[in-house]
Write an enzyme that holds these catalytic residues in place. Structure first.
Site, short mmCIF file in Angstrom:
data_model
loop_
_atom_site.label_atom_id
_atom_site.label_comp_id
_atom_site.label_asym_id
_atom_site.label_seq_id
_atom_site.Cartn_x
_atom_site.Cartn_y
_atom_site.Cartn_z
N HIS A 1 0.84 -1.33 0.08
CA HIS A 1 -0.05 -0.11 -0.02
C HIS A 1 0.84 1.10 0.03
O HIS A 1 0.71 2.10 -0.81
CB HIS A 1 -0.97 -0.18 1.23
CG HIS A 1 -1.59 1.15 1.39
ND1 HIS A 1 -3.01 1.45 1.16
CD2 HIS A 1 -1.28 2.40 2.03
CE1 HIS A 1 -3.49 2.37 1.57
NE2 HIS A 1 -2.47 3.45 1.77
N GLU A 2 1.91 1.23 0.85
CA GLU A 2 2.68 2.32 1.10
C GLU A 2 3.58 2.65 -0.16
O GLU A 2 3.74 3.61 -0.61
CB GLU A 2 3.65 2.39 2.15
CG GLU A 2 2.67 2.64 3.58
CD GLU A 2 1.96 3.72 3.66
OE1 GLU A 2 2.37 4.89 3.13
OE2 GLU A 2 0.92 3.74 4.06
N GLU B 1 -6.12 6.91 -2.32
CA GLU B 1 -6.00 5.70 -1.17
C GLU B 1 -6.34 4.33 -1.61
O GLU B 1 -6.07 3.31 -1.19
CB GLU B 1 -6.88 6.09 0.06
CG GLU B 1 -6.35 7.02 1.03
CD GLU B 1 -5.42 6.16 1.74
OE1 GLU B 1 -5.27 4.99 1.78
OE2 GLU B 1 -4.04 7.11 1.66
N HIS C 1 -9.45 8.48 3.61
CA HIS C 1 -9.54 7.18 4.11
C HIS C 1 -10.78 6.41 4.36
O HIS C 1 -10.99 5.61 4.74
CB HIS C 1 -8.66 7.04 5.37
CG HIS C 1 -7.13 7.23 5.26
ND1 HIS C 1 -6.64 8.31 5.46
CD2 HIS C 1 -6.18 6.48 4.99
CE1 HIS C 1 -5.38 8.47 5.09
NE2 HIS C 1 -5.00 7.37 5.09
N TYR D 1 -4.27 14.55 -3.01
CA TYR D 1 -4.49 13.83 -1.74
C TYR D 1 -5.80 14.72 -0.98
O TYR D 1 -5.49 15.08 0.21
CB TYR D 1 -3.23 13.91 -0.75
CG TYR D 1 -3.37 12.37 -0.02
CD1 TYR D 1 -3.57 11.30 -0.47
CD2 TYR D 1 -3.45 12.83 1.43
CE1 TYR D 1 -3.53 10.15 0.56
CE2 TYR D 1 -3.30 11.80 2.31
CZ TYR D 1 -3.53 10.41 1.76
OH TYR D 1 -3.47 9.39 2.55
N HIS E 1 1.68 4.19 -3.10
CA HIS E 1 1.62 5.79 -2.88
C HIS E 1 2.69 6.38 -3.67
O HIS E 1 2.46 7.43 -4.25
CB HIS E 1 1.65 6.21 -1.38
CG HIS E 1 0.29 6.34 -1.06
ND1 HIS E 1 -0.81 6.78 -1.41
CD2 HIS E 1 -0.04 5.60 0.29
CE1 HIS E 1 -1.85 6.40 -0.30
NE2 HIS E 1 -1.32 5.93 0.65
N ASP F 1 -9.82 14.53 7.48
CA ASP F 1 -9.17 13.64 6.85
C ASP F 1 -9.05 14.10 5.38
O ASP F 1 -9.15 13.29 4.47
CB ASP F 1 -9.92 12.11 6.83
CG ASP F 1 -8.98 11.10 6.36
OD1 ASP F 1 -7.62 11.11 6.42
OD2 ASP F 1 -9.44 10.22 5.72
#
Ligand SMILES: [Zn+2]
Lengths: 100, 381
Positions: B194-195, B218, B296, B209, B198, B291
């Site tokens: 996931h990271e 996301e 998210h 974002y 990004h 957020d």
């Protein structure tokens, strides 16, 4: 005096709220908290520039009802605000709540 | 002086490689870059970055780039690294330090044996598995498509409950701060992927974002995060749990960070909507509770569209719907400010181009978006 820290985002995307009430602390912990609050500059810092960085809000409510607040992103805390947020979130004294 | 112009234009300016200023010592150039006026600064910085990039691999330039507010994307004008060598995979120990201490002490390189530090070795293996996924499934050379070296730092902060991509490297906390179990952040391959995804998004569609483009950012990270893990586990769309970060949370909080097939059910307090009827219209402001406009939160909607499409088709999701999502993300048609309807229309179009108009694959993609009530262009069949 009550200190409330909200931390959001991160890979979990979870909103965590932790509140510490100075009236519930022993003398040493209360003195630590007062020292951290006195050292905190309550401006806003830059938001996190990275995906999944944390976002923070630190709010201090004094016994006379006045409220000071700081919002900042991970890595962008104004002087003293990061240390205060860590003490509240990571220490043993807070009431924790997950959710927006 | 070799070249002038705004630093922001670096990526659009080929032909600076042969600059004769390369012989100037880097320390002198840094001093010039820091002290000079805008024009002198730009020229010195351009020369410094160009020459340093020729001597060193680009990953080692992170601290220099950060000093000037740049990212590896600003070096896109440089030739790609030799494709046959593949990216280097290096893990550092930042030993409890914060952003200023990154990357930390180098503890494992590409050809080194396991270090014995679980976090180091999991970060190494996760980065390798993610890079292998992108290379073998989609022919993508690392995070940036140009062989960017993989750099990870572990043991960030104290009991730090987060993992993140800084723009040029991976960073992992140890967890154990009340949200993640200790060691959970590096153990979960889908979190690692996931990271790193990004990073892929940063170097491809560059989705902003905030709001729906942020929720798509996301969602692409969740989609490819779970696909990397499904492929590693040999789990097809029916067998997969469609959970993100299963087992990483403190058990009292819940079983996972997100559920792609049933958004809103992963942990107590999970407020992801499962379709547009429950869309969370959060403002884009500096209140952390919001957020960035629910990036998210509303990611649950495109997440479920993908999972529903993959499930209805069956087979390996990384071979069926995954390539459609990858093409949409990386081929220049998805704008930085795309919303859910833009993304939905593109995935239906790409599924038609790839598998045929009216194919089972295109119908499945269409059905996924219909399940989450995102409006699609009229089907003219
Ligand atoms: Zn993320």
């Amino acid at each position: 005096m009550k200190v409330t820290v909200v931390r959001s985002g991160g890979v979990a995307g979870m909103v965590l709220t932790v509140e510490v009430d100075a009236a519930e602390l022993d003398a040493d912990a209360a003195a630590q908290l007062r020292g951290l609050v006195d050292a905190c500059e309550f401006g806003d810092g830059p938001p996190s520039a990275i995906a999944d960085g944390f976002g923070y809000e630190v709010a201090v409510e004094r016994d006379d009802g006045t409220v000071e607040r700081s919002r900042f992103g991970q890595g962008g805390a104004p002087p003293g605000a990061g240390a205060l947020a860590s003490w509240v979130i990571d220490g043993p004294y807070g009431h924790r709540r997950a959710g927006r | 002086m070799c070249a002038t112009g705004p630093v922001g234009g670096l990526r659009h300016t080929p032909g600076v490689i042969g600059c004769r200023c390369e012989i100037a010592p880097p320390t002198l150039l840094l001093a010039v870059a820091e002290a000079g006026d805008a024009e002198v600064r730009d020229a010195a910085l351009r020369t410094l970055l160009t020459s340093a990039a020729l001597r060193a691999r680009r990953s080692t330039l992170g601290p220099t780039l950060r000093r000037f507010g740049l990212s590896p994307a600003d070096l896109a004008f440089l030739p790609a690294q030799a494709p046959d060598t593949g990216p280097e995979n290096t893990v550092y120990d930042v030993a409890g330090g914060d952003e200023a201490a990154l990357p930390g002490r180098r503890v494992r390189g590409t050809t080194d044996p396991p270090s014995g530090d679980t976090a180091v070795d999991e970060a190494f293996d996760g980065a390798a598995a993610t890079a292998a996924f992108y290379r073998e499934e989609f022919g993508r050379d690392s995070v940036d498509g140009r062989g960017l070296d993989l750099v990870s730092s572990v043991h960030f902060g104290q009991r730090y409950d987060n993992a993140f991509w800084t723009g040029d490297q991976m960073v992992y906390g140890d967890g154990g701060g009340g949200v993640f179990v200790a060691g959970g952040l590096t153990r979960a391959l889908d979190v690692v992927a996931h990271e790193l995804t990004h990073g892929v998004v940063q170097f491809s569609a560059g989705l902003e974002y905030r709001g729906q483009s942020g929720a798509l950012n996301e969602s692409f990270s969740d989609v490819f995060g779970v696909l990397v893990a499904q492929r590693a586990a040999g789990a097809d769309a029916a067998a997969a749990s469609w959970l993100v970060g299963e087992g990483t949370l403190e058990p009292s909080l819940g079983r996972a960070l997100r559920s792609m097939i049933a958004p809103g059910t992963a942990y107590a307090g999970d407020d992801q909507p499962a379709d547009m009827d429950a869309y969370a219209d959060l403002p884009v402001d500096d209140d952390p509770r919001n957020d960035n406009g629910g990036v998210h939160v509303n990611s649950g909607i495109p997440n479920r569209a993908f999972a529903e499409a993959a499930r209805s088709l069956g087979g390996n999701a990384w071979e069926t719907v995954g390539p459609v999502w990858y093409e949409v993300l990386t081929r220049g048609r998805l704008s930085r400010v795309a919303d859910f309807e833009d993304c939905a229309a593109l995935t239906v179009a790409v599924a038609g181009e790839r598998y045929g108009e009216g194919s089972a694959e295109q119908d499945a993609v269409r059905g996924g978006w219909e399940a989450v009530k995102v409006r699609l262009p009229v089907d003219r069949r």
